[in-house]
Design a protein around this motif. Sequence first.
Motif, PDB file in Angstrom:
ATOM      1  N   SER A  70      -0.235  -0.051  -4.502  1.00  0.00           N
ATOM      2  CA  SER A  70      -1.656   0.115  -4.798  1.00  0.00           C
ATOM      3  C   SER A  70      -2.479   0.032  -3.521  1.00  0.00           C
ATOM      4  O   SER A  70      -2.118  -0.702  -2.592  1.00  0.00           O
ATOM      5  CB  SER A  70      -2.114  -0.968  -5.779  1.00  0.00           C
ATOM      6  OG  SER A  70      -3.516  -0.892  -6.007  1.00  0.00           O
ATOM      7  N   SER A  71      -3.555   0.784  -3.486  1.00  0.00           N
ATOM      8  CA  SER A  71      -4.446   0.728  -2.339  1.00  0.00           C
ATOM      9  C   SER A  71      -5.602  -0.241  -2.618  1.00  0.00           C
ATOM     10  O   SER A  71      -6.457  -0.422  -1.758  1.00  0.00           O
ATOM     11  CB  SER A  71      -4.989   2.119  -2.020  1.00  0.00           C
ATOM     12  OG  SER A  71      -5.614   2.679  -3.155  1.00  0.00           O
TER      13      SER A  71
ATOM     14  N   GLN B  43       0.826  -1.199   0.000  1.00  0.00           N
ATOM     15  CA  GLN B  43       0.000   0.000   0.000  1.00  0.00           C
ATOM     16  C   GLN B  43       0.865   1.255   0.000  1.00  0.00           C
ATOM     17  O   GLN B  43       2.015   1.220   0.460  1.00  0.00           O
ATOM     18  CB  GLN B  43      -0.917   0.007   1.212  1.00  0.00           C
ATOM     19  CG  GLN B  43      -1.982  -1.077   1.184  1.00  0.00           C
ATOM     20  CD  GLN B  43      -2.946  -0.970   2.350  1.00  0.00           C
ATOM     21  OE1 GLN B  43      -2.642  -0.342   3.363  1.00  0.00           O
ATOM     22  NE2 GLN B  43      -4.112  -1.570   2.207  1.00  0.00           N
ATOM     23  N   PRO B  44       0.335   2.348  -0.479  1.00  0.00           N
ATOM     24  CA  PRO B  44       1.081   3.618  -0.404  1.00  0.00           C
ATOM     25  C   PRO B  44       1.496   3.908   1.034  1.00  0.00           C
ATOM     26  O   PRO B  44       0.719   3.698   1.979  1.00  0.00           O
ATOM     27  CB  PRO B  44       0.070   4.648  -0.899  1.00  0.00           C
ATOM     28  CG  PRO B  44      -0.850   3.874  -1.774  1.00  0.00           C
ATOM     29  CD  PRO B  44      -0.954   2.519  -1.151  1.00  0.00           C
ATOM     30  N   GLY B  45       2.726   4.359   1.179  1.00  0.00           N
ATOM     31  CA  GLY B  45       3.268   4.607   2.510  1.00  0.00           C
ATOM     32  C   GLY B  45       3.960   3.409   3.120  1.00  0.00           C
ATOM     33  O   GLY B  45       4.630   3.540   4.151  1.00  0.00           O
ATOM     34  N   GLY B  46       3.818   2.272   2.497  1.00  0.00           N
ATOM     35  CA  GLY B  46       4.425   1.056   3.014  1.00  0.00           C
ATOM     36  C   GLY B  46       5.877   0.903   2.628  1.00  0.00           C
ATOM     37  O   GLY B  46       6.475   1.787   2.003  1.00  0.00           O
TER      38      GLY B  46
ATOM     39  N   ASN C 247      11.083   2.790   1.530  1.00  0.00           N
ATOM     40  CA  ASN C 247      10.108   3.253   2.511  1.00  0.00           C
ATOM     41  C   ASN C 247       9.222   4.339   1.902  1.00  0.00           C
ATOM     42  O   ASN C 247       9.549   4.915   0.868  1.00  0.00           O
ATOM     43  CB  ASN C 247      10.822   3.800   3.745  1.00  0.00           C
ATOM     44  CG  ASN C 247      11.663   2.761   4.444  1.00  0.00           C
ATOM     45  OD1 ASN C 247      11.353   1.566   4.447  1.00  0.00           O
ATOM     46  ND2 ASN C 247      12.756   3.204   5.051  1.00  0.00           N
ATOM     47  N   SER C 248       8.121   4.601   2.565  1.00  0.00           N
ATOM     48  CA  SER C 248       7.194   5.656   2.116  1.00  0.00           C
ATOM     49  C   SER C 248       6.874   5.511   0.631  1.00  0.00           C
ATOM     50  O   SER C 248       6.934   6.478  -0.144  1.00  0.00           O
ATOM     51  CB  SER C 248       7.790   7.042   2.396  1.00  0.00           C
ATOM     52  OG  SER C 248       8.067   7.206   3.769  1.00  0.00           O
ATOM     53  N   LEU C 249       6.534   4.309   0.238  1.00  0.00           N
ATOM     54  CA  LEU C 249       6.318   4.027  -1.181  1.00  0.00           C
ATOM     55  C   LEU C 249       5.120   4.798  -1.721  1.00  0.00           C
ATOM     56  O   LEU C 249       4.122   5.012  -1.023  1.00  0.00           O
ATOM     57  CB  LEU C 249       6.143   2.524  -1.392  1.00  0.00           C
ATOM     58  CG  LEU C 249       7.461   1.740  -1.366  1.00  0.00           C
ATOM     59  CD1 LEU C 249       7.217   0.266  -1.099  1.00  0.00           C
ATOM     60  CD2 LEU C 249       8.210   1.934  -2.670  1.00  0.00           C
ATOM     61  N   LYS C 250       5.261   5.199  -2.967  1.00  0.00           N
ATOM     62  CA  LYS C 250       4.237   5.972  -3.664  1.00  0.00           C
ATOM     63  C   LYS C 250       3.733   5.186  -4.878  1.00  0.00           C
ATOM     64  O   LYS C 250       4.404   4.274  -5.365  1.00  0.00           O
ATOM     65  CB  LYS C 250       4.815   7.308  -4.135  1.00  0.00           C
ATOM     66  CG  LYS C 250       5.429   8.156  -3.037  1.00  0.00           C
ATOM     67  CD  LYS C 250       6.053   9.412  -3.619  1.00  0.00           C
ATOM     68  CE  LYS C 250       6.667  10.270  -2.527  1.00  0.00           C
ATOM     69  NZ  LYS C 250       7.290  11.505  -3.085  1.00  0.00           N
ATOM     70  N   PHE C 251       2.581   5.593  -5.370  1.00  0.00           N
ATOM     71  CA  PHE C 251       2.036   4.934  -6.556  1.00  0.00           C
ATOM     72  C   PHE C 251       3.062   4.931  -7.690  1.00  0.00           C
ATOM     73  O   PHE C 251       3.221   3.933  -8.402  1.00  0.00           O
ATOM     74  CB  PHE C 251       0.756   5.637  -7.030  1.00  0.00           C
ATOM     75  CG  PHE C 251      -0.409   5.502  -6.114  1.00  0.00           C
ATOM     76  CD1 PHE C 251      -0.970   6.615  -5.519  1.00  0.00           C
ATOM     77  CD2 PHE C 251      -0.965   4.257  -5.849  1.00  0.00           C
ATOM     78  CE1 PHE C 251      -2.057   6.498  -4.661  1.00  0.00           C
ATOM     79  CE2 PHE C 251      -2.047   4.123  -4.998  1.00  0.00           C
ATOM     80  CZ  PHE C 251      -2.598   5.250  -4.400  1.00  0.00           C
TER      81      PHE C 251
END
Length: 114
Positions: free
Chosen positions: A113-114, A12-15, A82-86
């Motif tokens: 992806s969310s 997920q985003p932020g993961g 870290n802090s992964l984005k789309f």
Amino acid sequence: VQLQASGGGLVQPGGSLRLSCEASEAILGFNSMAWYRRTPGKQREWVARIYRAGATTYVDSVKGRFTISRENAKNTVYLQMNSLKFEDTAVYYCNAMRYATDYWGKGTLVTVSS
């Protein structure tokens, strides 16, 4: 030279995810090792590099979020993300450079992806 990348997946985003790249020979025998990524319809993009002496460099878009490191005894290079984005969604490739020769591993897919 064989490079085996692993650690991709769905997040997920932020993961966070940690990619690994295990080389078939001593990684200190290379001038540098790096991670690249490719998204559909785009050219392969350099992400991070670690030099034999230990210095590291990053593309601006991942600075402060990604960390490249290595474990010489395991002939392995890591990419802590870290802090992964789309927009980090891509196939990530491991690269080793020895003088004018590049070596590539098969990619590992990272999907944010969310």
